[in-house]
Design a protein around this motif. Structure first.
Motif, PDB file in Angstrom:
ATOM      1  N   LEU A 138       4.915 -41.657   7.113  1.00  0.00           N
ATOM      2  CA  LEU A 138       6.054 -40.973   7.713  1.00  0.00           C
ATOM      3  C   LEU A 138       6.971 -42.026   8.309  1.00  0.00           C
ATOM      4  CD1 LEU A 138       7.478 -38.370   8.759  1.00  0.00           C
ATOM      5  CD2 LEU A 138       6.085 -38.622  10.825  1.00  0.00           C
ATOM      6  N   ASP A 139       8.245 -41.997   7.904  1.00  0.00           N
ATOM      7  CA  ASP A 139       9.246 -42.895   8.459  1.00  0.00           C
ATOM      8  C   ASP A 139      10.190 -42.079   9.333  1.00  0.00           C
ATOM      9  OD1 ASP A 139       8.079 -44.761   6.765  1.00  0.00           O
ATOM     10  OD2 ASP A 139       9.595 -44.505   5.218  1.00  0.00           O
ATOM     11  N   LEU A 140      10.493 -42.590  10.524  1.00  0.00           N
ATOM     12  CA  LEU A 140      11.395 -41.919  11.460  1.00  0.00           C
ATOM     13  C   LEU A 140      12.566 -42.845  11.774  1.00  0.00           C
ATOM     14  CD1 LEU A 140       8.695 -40.594  13.953  1.00  0.00           C
ATOM     15  CD2 LEU A 140       9.828 -39.306  12.124  1.00  0.00           C
ATOM     16  N   ALA A 141      13.740 -42.255  11.984  1.00  0.00           N
ATOM     17  CA  ALA A 141      14.911 -43.076  12.291  1.00  0.00           C
ATOM     18  C   ALA A 141      15.870 -42.320  13.206  1.00  0.00           C
ATOM     19  CB  ALA A 141      15.634 -43.482  11.015  1.00  0.00           C
ATOM     20  N   MET A 142      16.617 -43.109  13.957  1.00  0.00           N
ATOM     21  CA  MET A 142      17.661 -42.576  14.820  1.00  0.00           C
ATOM     22  C   MET A 142      18.859 -43.515  14.678  1.00  0.00           C
ATOM     23  SD  MET A 142      17.554 -41.772  18.882  1.00  0.00           S
ATOM     24  CE  MET A 142      17.283 -43.467  19.351  1.00  0.00           C
ATOM     25  N   THR A 143      20.041 -42.949  14.399  1.00  0.00           N
ATOM     26  CA  THR A 143      21.239 -43.749  14.183  1.00  0.00           C
ATOM     27  C   THR A 143      22.349 -43.271  15.107  1.00  0.00           C
ATOM     28  OG1 THR A 143      20.656 -44.100  11.877  1.00  0.00           O
ATOM     29  CG2 THR A 143      22.945 -44.519  12.481  1.00  0.00           C
ATOM     30  N   TYR A 144      22.939 -44.220  15.819  1.00  0.00           N
ATOM     31  CA  TYR A 144      24.047 -43.937  16.722  1.00  0.00           C
ATOM     32  C   TYR A 144      25.274 -44.665  16.186  1.00  0.00           C
ATOM     33  CZ  TYR A 144      26.667 -43.340  21.054  1.00  0.00           C
ATOM     34  OH  TYR A 144      27.606 -42.989  21.978  1.00  0.00           O
ATOM     35  N   THR A 145      26.363 -43.917  15.919  1.00  0.00           N
ATOM     36  CA  THR A 145      27.595 -44.492  15.370  1.00  0.00           C
ATOM     37  C   THR A 145      28.592 -44.726  16.503  1.00  0.00           C
ATOM     38  OG1 THR A 145      27.237 -43.345  13.284  1.00  0.00           O
ATOM     39  CG2 THR A 145      29.463 -44.153  13.708  1.00  0.00           C
ATOM     40  N   MET A 146      29.177 -45.921  16.516  1.00  0.00           N
ATOM     41  CA  MET A 146      30.145 -46.291  17.566  1.00  0.00           C
ATOM     42  C   MET A 146      31.366 -46.930  16.930  1.00  0.00           C
ATOM     43  SD  MET A 146      27.463 -47.959  20.264  1.00  0.00           S
ATOM     44  CE  MET A 146      26.348 -48.679  19.085  1.00  0.00           C
ATOM     45  N   SER A 168      14.319 -47.532  13.779  1.00  0.00           N
ATOM     46  CA  SER A 168      13.454 -46.796  12.855  1.00  0.00           C
ATOM     47  C   SER A 168      12.013 -47.269  12.983  1.00  0.00           C
ATOM     48  CB  SER A 168      13.943 -46.951  11.415  1.00  0.00           C
ATOM     49  OG  SER A 168      13.892 -48.295  11.015  1.00  0.00           O
ATOM     50  N   VAL A 169      11.127 -46.421  12.531  1.00  0.00           N
ATOM     51  CA  VAL A 169       9.697 -46.737  12.518  1.00  0.00           C
ATOM     52  C   VAL A 169       9.172 -46.416  11.126  1.00  0.00           C
ATOM     53  CG1 VAL A 169       7.441 -46.273  13.524  1.00  0.00           C
ATOM     54  CG2 VAL A 169       9.476 -46.187  14.960  1.00  0.00           C
ATOM     55  N   TYR A 170       8.712 -47.442  10.430  1.00  0.00           N
ATOM     56  CA  TYR A 170       8.091 -47.301   9.113  1.00  0.00           C
ATOM     57  C   TYR A 170       6.608 -47.012   9.326  1.00  0.00           C
ATOM     58  CZ  TYR A 170       6.353 -48.905   4.535  1.00  0.00           C
ATOM     59  OH  TYR A 170       5.735 -49.002   3.321  1.00  0.00           O
ATOM     60  N   ASN A 171       6.085 -46.011   8.632  1.00  0.00           N
ATOM     61  CA  ASN A 171       4.664 -45.642   8.738  1.00  0.00           C
ATOM     62  C   ASN A 171       4.316 -45.265  10.182  1.00  0.00           C
ATOM     63  OD1 ASN A 171       2.032 -45.160   7.952  1.00  0.00           O
ATOM     64  ND2 ASN A 171       1.473 -47.316   7.805  1.00  0.00           N
ATOM     65  N   ALA A 172       5.039 -44.302  10.722  1.00  0.00           N
ATOM     66  CA  ALA A 172       4.965 -43.946  12.144  1.00  0.00           C
ATOM     67  C   ALA A 172       3.557 -43.592  12.610  1.00  0.00           C
ATOM     68  CB  ALA A 172       5.923 -42.797  12.448  1.00  0.00           C
ATOM     69  N   TYR A 173       2.743 -42.956  11.784  1.00  0.00           N
ATOM     70  CA  TYR A 173       1.388 -42.617  12.224  1.00  0.00           C
ATOM     71  C   TYR A 173       0.356 -43.657  11.780  1.00  0.00           C
ATOM     72  CZ  TYR A 173       1.281 -40.050   7.717  1.00  0.00           C
ATOM     73  OH  TYR A 173       1.373 -39.680   6.395  1.00  0.00           O
ATOM     74  N   ASN A 174       0.834 -44.831  11.390  1.00  0.00           N
ATOM     75  CA  ASN A 174      -0.010 -45.997  11.133  1.00  0.00           C
ATOM     76  C   ASN A 174      -1.139 -45.717  10.143  1.00  0.00           C
ATOM     77  OD1 ASN A 174      -0.646 -48.702  11.436  1.00  0.00           O
ATOM     78  ND2 ASN A 174      -1.986 -48.354  13.180  1.00  0.00           N
ATOM     79  N   ASN A 175      -0.818 -45.041   9.040  1.00  0.00           N
ATOM     80  CA  ASN A 175      -1.836 -44.801   8.015  1.00  0.00           C
ATOM     81  C   ASN A 175      -2.156 -46.110   7.292  1.00  0.00           C
ATOM     82  OD1 ASN A 175      -3.542 -43.153   6.421  1.00  0.00           O
ATOM     83  ND2 ASN A 175      -2.057 -43.278   4.779  1.00  0.00           N
ATOM     84  N   LYS A 176      -3.411 -46.394   7.119  1.00  0.00           N
ATOM     85  CA  LYS A 176      -3.861 -47.626   6.466  1.00  0.00           C
ATOM     86  C   LYS A 176      -3.871 -47.428   4.947  1.00  0.00           C
ATOM     87  CE  LYS A 176      -5.303 -49.763  10.326  1.00  0.00           C
ATOM     88  NZ  LYS A 176      -4.314 -49.558  11.332  1.00  0.00           N
ATOM     89  N   VAL A 232      -2.021 -53.537   4.138  1.00  0.00           N
ATOM     90  CA  VAL A 232      -1.264 -54.706   4.565  1.00  0.00           C
ATOM     91  C   VAL A 232      -0.263 -54.358   5.663  1.00  0.00           C
ATOM     92  CG1 VAL A 232       0.311 -56.514   3.813  1.00  0.00           C
ATOM     93  CG2 VAL A 232      -1.518 -55.775   2.314  1.00  0.00           C
ATOM     94  N   LEU A 233       0.492 -53.286   5.502  1.00  0.00           N
ATOM     95  CA  LEU A 233       1.597 -52.996   6.403  1.00  0.00           C
ATOM     96  C   LEU A 233       1.260 -51.837   7.337  1.00  0.00           C
ATOM     97  CD1 LEU A 233       4.228 -54.530   6.540  1.00  0.00           C
ATOM     98  CD2 LEU A 233       5.285 -52.762   5.178  1.00  0.00           C
ATOM     99  N   PRO A 234       1.076 -52.112   8.622  1.00  0.00           N
ATOM    100  CA  PRO A 234       0.828 -51.028   9.576  1.00  0.00           C
ATOM    101  C   PRO A 234       2.154 -50.414  10.015  1.00  0.00           C
ATOM    102  CG  PRO A 234       0.773 -53.120  10.707  1.00  0.00           C
ATOM    103  CD  PRO A 234       1.027 -53.418   9.252  1.00  0.00           C
ATOM    104  N   VAL A 235       2.139 -49.740  11.150  1.00  0.00           N
ATOM    105  CA  VAL A 235       3.379 -49.217  11.723  1.00  0.00           C
ATOM    106  C   VAL A 235       4.340 -50.394  11.903  1.00  0.00           C
ATOM    107  CG1 VAL A 235       2.534 -49.375  14.100  1.00  0.00           C
ATOM    108  CG2 VAL A 235       4.346 -47.781  13.557  1.00  0.00           C
ATOM    109  N   PHE A 236       5.634 -50.163  11.582  1.00  0.00           N
ATOM    110  CA  PHE A 236       6.576 -51.283  11.570  1.00  0.00           C
ATOM    111  C   PHE A 236       7.926 -50.812  12.119  1.00  0.00           C
ATOM    112  CE2 PHE A 236       9.408 -54.363   9.502  1.00  0.00           C
ATOM    113  CZ  PHE A 236       8.748 -55.541   9.800  1.00  0.00           C
ATOM    114  N   PRO A 237       8.245 -51.138  13.379  1.00  0.00           N
ATOM    115  CA  PRO A 237       9.536 -50.732  13.944  1.00  0.00           C
ATOM    116  C   PRO A 237      10.647 -51.713  13.568  1.00  0.00           C
ATOM    117  CG  PRO A 237       8.196 -51.790  15.612  1.00  0.00           C
ATOM    118  CD  PRO A 237       7.365 -51.751  14.361  1.00  0.00           C
ATOM    119  N   THR A 238      11.864 -51.198  13.432  1.00  0.00           N
ATOM    120  CA  THR A 238      13.017 -52.060  13.147  1.00  0.00           C
ATOM    121  C   THR A 238      14.222 -51.609  13.968  1.00  0.00           C
ATOM    122  OG1 THR A 238      13.780 -50.700  11.313  1.00  0.00           O
ATOM    123  CG2 THR A 238      12.325 -52.524  10.769  1.00  0.00           C
TER     124      THR A 238
END
Length: 159
Positions: free
Chosen positions: A95-103, A116-124, A146-152
């Motif tokens: 599950l990937d989650l994101a929030m975008t604010y435009t200015m 954003s958060v890639y793999n929000a529930y940290n599935n292995k 290889v890739l756990p939860v990954f925020p950006t």
């Protein structure tokens, strides 16, 4: 399948597929391709909370990729294989989650600030696997992620 209003959108995709390959000079018969994912599901949601703020979620699922593992190991350690890509890794989902604010910049150009958060529930999710000998001398296939939860955090400037 999709649904959309002025502030909300939802889309669902499903694919049922088979993928086989043939390389007679390597292996005489048809065999499953490494990316033979029988079922694929994507669910996408986005919601405009305010004029300048949008949140979104994207859920991905597919049956596991195929890999080649030995089907037998001789006493001297020689590994024997019956067919290419003869094993299937566990299903993949995230599950990937994101929030975008435009200015607006001081020069009047738009820019987005996204978290954003890639793999929000940290599935292995299994990325690769190999055969390992355990303490009893038995061989087992071991899968590794290889890739756990990954925020950006991203800034996009439009000019």
């Amino acid at each position: 399948i999709g649904y959309q209003t002025s502030s909300f959108s939802a889309t669902a995709y499903y694919t049922l597929g088979w993928s086989k390959r043939s390389f007679p000079e390597v292996y005489p018969n048809w065999f499953w391709a490494n990316n033979d994912n029988r079922h694929k599901v994507n669910l996408l949601f986005s919601y405009k909370v305010m004029k300048d703020l949008e949140v979104s979620a994207n859920w991905n699922y597919h049956t596991g990729n195929r890999i080649t593992l030995p089907t037998n190991v001789l006493a001297d350690g020689t590994q024997l294989y019956d067919t290419p890509f003869n094993f299937t890794l566990p299903p993949y989902h995230r599950l990937d989650l994101a929030m975008t604010y435009t200015m607006k910049s001081s020069k009047g150009n738009d820019f987005d600030l996204s978290a954003s958060v890639y793999n929000a529930y940290n599935n292995k999710n299994a990325f690769f696997a190999y055969v390992e000998k355990d303490e009893n001398g038995d061989f087992n296939g071991i899968a590794y992620s290889v890739l756990p939860v990954f925020p950006t955090l991203t800034i996009t400037y439009r000019f």
